[in-house]
Design an enzyme around this catalytic site. Structure first.
Site, PDB file in Angstrom:
ATOM      1  N   ALA A   8       0.822  -1.206   0.000  1.00 59.68           N
ATOM      2  CA  ALA A   8       0.000   0.000   0.000  1.00 59.68           C
ATOM      3  C   ALA A   8       0.856   1.257   0.000  1.00 59.68           C
ATOM      4  CB  ALA A   8      -0.909   0.003   1.228  1.00 59.68           C
ATOM      5  N   HIS A   9       0.194   2.367  -0.292  1.00 59.30           N
ATOM      6  CA  HIS A   9       0.842   3.677  -0.263  1.00 59.30           C
ATOM      7  C   HIS A   9       1.287   4.004   1.163  1.00 59.30           C
ATOM      8  CE1 HIS A   9      -1.378   3.949  -4.047  1.00 59.30           C
ATOM      9  NE2 HIS A   9      -0.540   4.921  -4.396  1.00 59.30           N
TER      10      HIS A   9
END
Length: 138
Positions: A8-9
């Site tokens: 994920a970011h």
């Protein structure tokens, strides 16, 4: 055993894993990969491949955003490495990660993906709609 990789970011994947471990205890077959502002598709793909090479297990890659860089990097690996047993899903949320953690050891990966997709619609609730529904049931 099925490996689960959260991608994920920012630090979302690591914090999602940490939050799930508050409930389940150590999730040794889970790992988290950070996508930093200094990464691109290629460097993130390298991080994911490095993690995948640590074991030869089937793997569920859970990403945050559909068509975001973590998702695209994961799908790229899935297409380039057809011998790897990989499933990729997007829409990471704590309820999703908990659902996966609860069943990943005893449920075939293809079933896990289907169950998680079906359960996703049940994890988003509107307070007002729920109150009206509860009142109508009484």
């Amino acid at each position: 055993m099925t490996k689960v990789v959260l991608v994920a970011h920012g630090k979302l994947a690591l914090e999602m894993k940490n939050s799930a471990e508050m409930i389940f205890g150590e999730l040794s077959h889970f790992s988290a990969i950070e996508f930093s502002k200094h990464d691109g598709l290629e460097s993130l793909s390298e991080k994911i491949m490095k993690d995948l090479k640590k074991s030869n297990e089937e793997t569920l890659l859970i990403t945050d955003l559909f068509c975001g860089t973590p998702y695209n990097a994961s799908c790229s690996i899935c297409m380039k490495e057809p011998t790897l047993q990989i499933e990729v899903i997007s829409g990471m949320s704590l309820p999703m990660v908990l659902e996966v953690a609860a069943m990943i050891d005893a449920t075939p990966l293809s079933q896990v993906v289907n169950i998680v997709k079906e359960a996703a619609a049940e994890t988003v609730k509107s307070f007002k709609e729920q109150v009206i529904k509860d009142e109508e049931e009484f």
